[in-house]
Design a protein around this motif. Structure first.
Motif, PDB file in Angstrom:
ATOM      1  N   GLY A  41       0.783  -1.227   0.000  1.00 17.63           N
ATOM      2  CA  GLY A  41       0.000   0.000   0.000  1.00 17.63           C
ATOM      3  C   GLY A  41       0.819   1.283   0.000  1.00 17.63           C
ATOM      4  N   PRO A  42       1.731   1.470   0.966  1.00 15.75           N
ATOM      5  CA  PRO A  42       2.520   2.711   0.990  1.00 15.75           C
ATOM      6  C   PRO A  42       3.334   2.926  -0.284  1.00 15.75           C
ATOM      7  CG  PRO A  42       2.688   1.559   3.076  1.00 15.75           C
ATOM      8  CD  PRO A  42       1.995   0.622   2.129  1.00 15.75           C
ATOM      9  N   TRP A  43       3.900   1.834  -0.808  1.00 16.37           N
ATOM     10  CA  TRP A  43       4.676   1.956  -2.051  1.00 16.37           C
ATOM     11  C   TRP A  43       3.777   2.405  -3.204  1.00 16.37           C
ATOM     12  CZ3 TRP A  43       4.014  -0.778  -6.635  1.00 16.37           C
ATOM     13  CH2 TRP A  43       4.986  -0.568  -7.610  1.00 16.37           C
ATOM     14  N   MET A  44       2.585   1.816  -3.304  1.00 15.89           N
ATOM     15  CA  MET A  44       1.684   2.179  -4.395  1.00 15.89           C
ATOM     16  C   MET A  44       1.222   3.627  -4.276  1.00 15.89           C
ATOM     17  SD  MET A  44      -1.768   0.327  -5.807  1.00 15.89           S
ATOM     18  CE  MET A  44      -0.796  -0.781  -6.852  1.00 15.89           C
ATOM     19  N   ILE A  45       0.924   4.060  -3.068  1.00 12.71           N
ATOM     20  CA  ILE A  45       0.486   5.443  -2.868  1.00 12.71           C
ATOM     21  C   ILE A  45       1.587   6.409  -3.287  1.00 12.71           C
ATOM     22  CG2 ILE A  45      -0.149   7.162  -1.119  1.00 12.71           C
ATOM     23  CD1 ILE A  45      -1.556   4.893   0.400  1.00 12.71           C
ATOM     24  N   ARG A  46       2.834   6.081  -2.944  1.00 14.29           N
ATOM     25  CA  ARG A  46       3.958   6.944  -3.355  1.00 14.29           C
ATOM     26  C   ARG A  46       4.091   6.993  -4.866  1.00 14.29           C
ATOM     27  NH1 ARG A  46       6.593   4.362   1.021  1.00 14.29           N
ATOM     28  NH2 ARG A  46       7.657   2.951  -0.436  1.00 14.29           N
TER      29      ARG A  46
END
Length: 360
Positions: A41-46
């Protein structure tokens, strides 16, 4: 995939037999999809932020939504990936239903991604032309329905089961394809219409998927199906793993989509999830029960239809704005209140739907 490995390792250590049970693999499917969502999730949001893939807000929408402009969207790709990977890892890949579910979900996700991409490319909120979008959805819907029909092995596979009535089932014949097509495409667009507030669509999706997992388990278990007087569908039990993957991926996505949302699912997630729910309901022969437990999705869809028909015939609007959640926003309800109350309604409807297992 891991089922094959477990079956091989059973010859050396009997403890691996635990992983051949649907219940065990369903739990692992939930946890795997949940962890994948939380980790990726955090990687995709970035990445979405870096590429400036942000939400486009309608100018005629509620003013409270203006602050959402630019929030990363297309996060539903995370859900689809988590569902697909978890299912491939834990489901029995020899089961025909698993492949129909995966292909349908991925195909509707691809349509949604194309729609989201065009919205970003042209800087508007329209995306694909309605006719083009519906045509693509129809192709996939008919293909899924046809695959299920032509691989059916018993009359119960293509019968319409009426909830609350023990002995009422209607053989659909070739109408099964048309009926199943409407269920899959209708469910897909209903979830898409509901996806308008933080967490509004994903929680009902998780609840409905969990309930469908219960229906799939008892439908695919001969003794339980016989005891509950529901049709036994050979192989349907394996779809529990797929439903579990939806639950896990949905909960993981909710971590980032809860108010105030860090990411939106976009059409790529909403269309895929709706089609997945519709397809599972068709497989376990609970299409009418899906209407009950998915009542929030139904209300949202009906509100749009009523609004459009009323305006065209009389020039007047029934609601302040459609879909229905916007109507309550314009009445002054805070966004979290609308979402939570719709969640509560879904819990009630899911319980009513589950009661149909006994009240027959």
């Amino acid at each position: 995939m891991l089922l094959f490995l477990s079956e091989y390792l059973m010859h050396f250590y009997s403890g691996f037999n635990a992983f051949t049970y649907i219940s065990t693999r369903a739990i692992m499917g939930v946890l795997t999809a949940l962890l994948l969502s939380l980790i990726l999730g955090p990687w995709m949001i970035r990445r979405l932020t870096v590429h400036q893939i942000g939400q486009r807000v309608r100018e005629d929408g509620p003013q409270t939504h203006y602050s959402k402009a630019g929030t990363p969207t297309m996060g539903g790709a995370l859900i689809v990936v988590a569902i697909a990977l978890s299912t491939l890892l834990w489901a029995d890949l020899r089961n025909r239903y698993i492949w129909v579910l995966l292909m349908t979900t991925l195909a509707f996700g691809a349509i949604g991604m194309l729609d989201d991409y065009r919205k970003q490319q042209y800087g508007n909120s329209r995306g694909l032309r309605a006719k083009t979008k519906y045509f693509l959805e129809s192709l996939v819907g008919v293909a899924a329905a046809s695959a299920l029909y032509f691989t059916a092995t018993q009359p119960a596979d293509t019968a319409l089961i009426v909830p609350f009535f023990k002995h009422i089932s209607i053989q659909l014949g070739l109408l099964y394809i048309l009926f199943s097509y409407f269920v899959v495409v209708g469910a897909s667009n209903a979830v898409n219409l509901t996806d308008g507030l933080d967490g509004l669509a994903i929680v009902p999706t998780v609840l409905v998927a969990g309930a469908l997992a219960v229906f799939a388990y008892v439908t695919g278990h001969y003794e339980f199906a016989n005891y509950l007087a529901i049709p036994y569908i050979a192989g349907a039990g394996e779809t529990v793993i797929f439903c579990g993957a939806i639950v896990g991926a949905g909960l993981g996505f909710l971590w980032f989509n809860a108010y105030p949302a860090q990411v939106f699912m976009g059409d790529v997630g909403a269309l895929a999830l709706g089609a997945a729910l519709g397809c599972v309901a068709v497989i376990v022969r609970e299409e009418l029960v899906l209407l009950i437990m998915g009542g929030v999705f139904v209300m949202e869809t009906v509100s749009v239809m009523v609004q459009v028909i009323s305006y065209k015939l009389t020039g007047r609007r029934v609601f302040r704005m459609a879909p229905l959640h916007h109507h309550f926003e314009l009445k002054g309800w805070p966004e979290p209140r609308v979402s939570v109350r719709f969640w509560i309604i879904t819990v009630i409807l899911v319980l009513v739907a589950l009661a149909t297992l006994k009240f027959r």
